[in-house]
Every structure is written in structure tokens, then in C-alpha cells.
Design an enzyme around this catalytic site. Structure first.
Site, mmCIF file in Angstrom:
data_model
loop_
_atom_site.group_PDB
_atom_site.id
_atom_site.type_symbol
_atom_site.label_atom_id
_atom_site.label_comp_id
_atom_site.label_asym_id
_atom_site.label_seq_id
_atom_site.Cartn_x
_atom_site.Cartn_y
_atom_site.Cartn_z
ATOM 1 N N GLU A 181 0.804 -1.228 0.000
ATOM 2 C CA GLU A 181 0.000 0.000 0.000
ATOM 3 C C GLU A 181 0.837 1.278 0.000
ATOM 4 O O GLU A 181 0.322 2.361 0.302
ATOM 5 C CB GLU A 181 -0.956 0.044 1.216
ATOM 6 C CG GLU A 181 -1.771 -1.202 1.450
ATOM 7 C CD GLU A 181 -2.754 -1.501 0.333
ATOM 8 O OE1 GLU A 181 -3.213 -0.546 -0.311
ATOM 9 O OE2 GLU A 181 -3.054 -2.673 0.098
ATOM 10 N N GLN A 204 3.730 -6.786 0.248
ATOM 11 C CA GLN A 204 3.269 -7.523 1.422
ATOM 12 C C GLN A 204 4.352 -8.497 1.902
ATOM 13 O O GLN A 204 5.197 -8.934 1.130
ATOM 14 C CB GLN A 204 1.978 -8.294 1.101
ATOM 15 C CG GLN A 204 0.702 -7.503 1.356
ATOM 16 C CD GLN A 204 0.418 -6.503 0.255
ATOM 17 O OE1 GLN A 204 0.869 -6.682 -0.862
ATOM 18 N NE2 GLN A 204 -0.323 -5.459 0.560
ATOM 19 N N ASP A 243 9.230 -3.812 -10.253
ATOM 20 C CA ASP A 243 8.276 -3.610 -9.161
ATOM 21 C C ASP A 243 7.926 -4.972 -8.581
ATOM 22 O O ASP A 243 7.631 -5.916 -9.321
ATOM 23 C CB ASP A 243 7.007 -2.917 -9.684
ATOM 24 C CG ASP A 243 5.954 -2.714 -8.601
ATOM 25 O OD1 ASP A 243 6.323 -2.667 -7.415
ATOM 26 O OD2 ASP A 243 4.762 -2.610 -8.947
ATOM 27 N N ARG A 291 -6.940 -0.434 -7.570
ATOM 28 C CA ARG A 291 -6.045 -1.108 -6.618
ATOM 29 C C ARG A 291 -5.986 -2.605 -6.888
ATOM 30 O O ARG A 291 -6.994 -3.311 -6.783
ATOM 31 C CB ARG A 291 -6.534 -0.859 -5.181
ATOM 32 C CG ARG A 291 -5.682 -1.505 -4.109
ATOM 33 C CD ARG A 291 -4.330 -0.840 -3.984
ATOM 34 N NE ARG A 291 -3.417 -1.643 -3.172
ATOM 35 C CZ ARG A 291 -2.443 -2.387 -3.671
ATOM 36 N NH1 ARG A 291 -2.261 -2.481 -4.960
ATOM 37 N NH2 ARG A 291 -1.643 -3.054 -2.855
ATOM 38 N N THR A 303 1.303 2.341 -8.369
ATOM 39 C CA THR A 303 0.804 3.553 -9.030
ATOM 40 C C THR A 303 1.955 4.277 -9.720
ATOM 41 O O THR A 303 1.815 4.769 -10.847
ATOM 42 C CB THR A 303 0.114 4.486 -8.011
ATOM 43 O OG1 THR A 303 -0.875 3.734 -7.292
ATOM 44 C CG2 THR A 303 -0.560 5.653 -8.705
#
Length: 392
Positions: A57, A231, A227, A199, A62
Site C-alpha cells: 500500500e 506484502q 516492481d 487497486r 501507481t
């Protein structure tokens, strides 16, 4: 007899000639393969490897999508359409989180009715929560949108949303709720803005190649950006990417100082980011690697910091507000920035003193800011390369 011998000699010569031709062709093919390998090897040497790291998060994905929009061809219509189901899923998941969260808060505050949905919306809320718990979500329709809006506007849900930091309400909630009617249109195709807000948790490793200068690759460096999922269960996949990295871009979502992890609701997100940043800094393979720290989600941070004290986070417990409005936002940001600076230098040994460390204030949704930031990153890394080559 003589004719037979001459004939056989002719056959042998012919076979030898064909054999020579075949050998020549094979040698030519081998040489061509070698030439291509050599060209690719030379090309690879000029590609700078960037690793995009951060906790879940943090806004990494993005940033990754922005790279595609800014420095590549963007999303074609087929790719945009593929996000429709993701966006609709985000809407259903958000309503489920808020509906179920209202129930939890109602139970924890016995005697309080402010988290109880109105009689008219209770059944609708249960239906939408059920949909949100499925693996396959129906396409949004006008009827479903009306139901979602009724529940979203219910005072109990708005009370719950005000405490969204205690739940796992996604940042995209407001944006998609404001655009529900458009999202449900029969011929709906997601916009670039919709895609940026969508998301999806990153799993595995995704990569892309780009140049911040533009199409003319000779005018600037070419970068390959990786990327990886943020988590905890995804981090074991990071290690094999650590070799040969030019720079680590570490994303820290500074707005999350009052939120907990998706995978551990007892763990503060900023505390997790702090420990993760320390761990990455200590990796031996990064001794000479440049570090670019993106203090991300500043747009959310500046709205939140005037309402939620920064010192609710253990790491920021010594923070003292000095003003209000924009001045207080800047003061709070500089405090957070200094904390990360101190953390970096506490984990830098003498061997690491010459590596580049830069901090950038970012909002992953702001295209102009992301473009400007990557041009600054590009300039920093190019200067670093010139310095190492003895040209500066």
C-alpha cells in the site's frame, strides 16, 4: 569400369561441395548469433537497473503505472478495458469493508447506535456485503449503483468511513464513489485516472524499460524498473533481484502513520516501513547502490495531519505541533523527512559514505510531479555515472 570410378568421384566432389556449403551456412549462422549476443550484451551494459521497493500500500504500483503513461505508449483500449472488472471489484470490496466495519464498531461500542444502518438500508447492506465477499463480481448496473449509493450515504457508513484508518479502507474509496454513475455505463471504458486509482495487489515481479528523457534514447539513460509485491509474503521474491542494481527507489507512504497493515492489524504501517527501510539499507549488495526515497502520498498526508496528530505513531511520539494550516503541514513533513534522514545515516557505514541518497516528496497520482521527480532522479544518476567515469 573407368566410367564408374569417374562417376563416383563426381558424386564425392558434389557431396564435399554441398558439405562445404552447409558448413559455411552453419558458420555464418553461428557468427550472426554471436554478433547478436554481443550487441545485446553491449546494450544491456547501458541499461540502468532500478528496484522499486516498499511495504504494501505504499503506492509503488501507481508509480509503475505512471511510468507507462509518461515515458511509454500508455494504455491501449484493450488494456484500459481490462481494468473494468478490477475497478468494479474495488467498489464492492470498499462497501463490504465499510458495512462489516460498521458492525464491528457497533459491537465494540455497546449502547451506541451511530454505527447501525437505517432499517431501509440493512437488507441492501447485507446483499452488497455478500457480493463483496465473492471471487467473481457482477458488472455494475444502474440498479446496483443506486443500492451502493444508498448504503454509502447512510450516516452509519459515513461514521465508519471517518474511522477508515482502523479498517482497511482503500485510498480509492472516495474517488470511485464519486464516479459510480459513470463506472456503471454500458459502454464504460476506464480512463487513465481510473486506472491510476485502481487497486490490485502486486504479486511476483513486473518490469518495464523506459527513458525519462523521451523517445530519443541517446539523449539520456535507459532504465529497467522492477516492481515487486510489498506484502510480507511477497518479500522473499526480492532477493534474487538485488544484484547489479543502479538505484533503489524506496516508497514510504507517509500518510499511513495512523494505519495498520493489511496482513497484521496490530502492526503500524509506518513502523513496518521504518524496519523495512533499515533492513534494505543493511543489505551488503547495496553498499554502492544509490538510494532514492519517495515520501509518498503527500496529498493524503497534508489533509490528515491537521486532524490526526502525527505523534499517534510511536516513531513520531516526540513530535510537537507549532502552528496550523499549511505552515503546520510543512513542519510535520520536515519532521518526518528528518526522521528518515537520521535513519538512513544511522545505517550507513564508512564504506557506504560515497553512495547517493536523495529524498523526494511525491504524490503517485500527480502525473506532473512524478514526471518531474523521475527527471530529477535521471539527472542525479547521470551525474553519478559521470563522476564514477572521472568526467566530473
Amino acid at each position: 569400369m573407368l566410367d564408374t570410378v569417374v562417376q563416383n568421384m563426381g558424386l564425392l566432389c558434389s557431396r564435399h561441395k554441398r558439405g562445404n556449403q552447409a558448413t559455411t551456412e552453419e558458420n555464418d549462422q553461428a557468427a550472426e548469433i554471436e554478433r547478436r549476443i554481443e550487441q545485446e550484451t553491449k546494450a544491456e551494459k547501458h541499461i540502468q537497473k532500478l528496484l522499486l521497493l516498499g511495504a504494501g500500500e505504499s503506492g509503488k504500483s501507481t508509480i509503475f503505472k505512471q511510468i507507462k503513461l509518461l515515458f511509454q505508449t500508455g494504455f491501449d483500449e484493450r488494456e484500459l478495458q481490462s481494468y473494468t472488472s478490477v475497478i468494479h471489484a474495488n467498489v464492492y470490496q470498499t462497501i463490504k469493508i465499510l458495512h462489516d466495519g460498521a458492525k464491528e464498531l457497533g459491537l465494540s461500542e455497546a449502547g451506541s447506535s451511530k454505527y447501525e444502518l437505517s432499517v431501509d438500508n440493512k437488507e441492501i447492506g447485507e446483499k452488497l456485503s455478500d457480493i463483496g465477499g465473492r471471487l467473481d463480481y457482477p458488472r455494475l448496473t444502474e440498479e446496483l449503483v443506486q443500492d451502493i449509493l444508498k448504503v454509502w450515504r447512510d450516516p452509519a457508513i459515513q461514521e465508519t468511513y471517518a474511522r477508515g484508518n482502523e479498517l482497511q479502507v482503500p485510498d480509492c474509496a472516495d474517488y470511485f464513489m464519486e464516479n459510480l454513475q459513470r463506472l456503471s455505463e454500458a459502454n464504460y471504458i476506464p480512463t487513465k485516472e481510473d486506472v491510476l486509482h485502481a487497486r490490485v495487489r502486486t504479486t511476483g515481479v513486473v518490469e518495464t524499460q523506459f527513458s525519462p528523457v523521451g523517445e530519443n534514447k541517446k539523449s539520456g539513460e535507459v532504465y529497467r524498473l522492477y516492481d515487486v509485491g510489498g506484502q510480507r509474503n511477497e518479500r522473499r521474491k526480492w532477493i534474487h533481484l538485488f544484484d547489479g542494481v543502479t538505484a533503489v527507489i524506496f516508497c514510504a507512504a507517509i500518510s499511513e502513520y495512523d494505519q495498520t497493515l493489511f496482513e497484521d492489524e496490530n502492526r503500524n504501517r509506518i513502523m513496518e516501513t521504518k524496519e523495512l527501510f533499515e533492513w534494505v539499507l543493511k543489505q551488503k549488495c547495496f553498499e554502492k547502490t544509490s538510494f532514492m526515497l519517495f515520501l509518498n502520498k503527500f496529498d493524503i498526508f497534508e489533509k490528515k495531519v491537521s486532524k490526526v496528530p502525527l505523534n499517534v505513531c510511536e516513531w513520531f511520539k516526540d513530535y510537537q505541533p507549532v502552528s496550523t494550516g499549511k505552515q503546520e503541514v510543512e513542519h510535520a513533513y520536515e519532521f518526518v523527512k528528518k526522521k528518515f534522514e537520521e535513519l538512513y545515516y544511522q545505517n550507513v557505514t564508512c564504506d557506504h559514505q560515497d553512495r547517493v541518497f536523495k529524498i523526494y516528496r511525491t504524490t503517485a497520482l500527480d502525473q506532473k510531479l512524478v514526471k518531474k521527480t523521475f527527471k530529477l532522479v535521471d539527472e542525479t544518476l547521470r551525474r553519478r555515472n559521470l563522476f564514477e567515469a572521472g568526467l566530473l
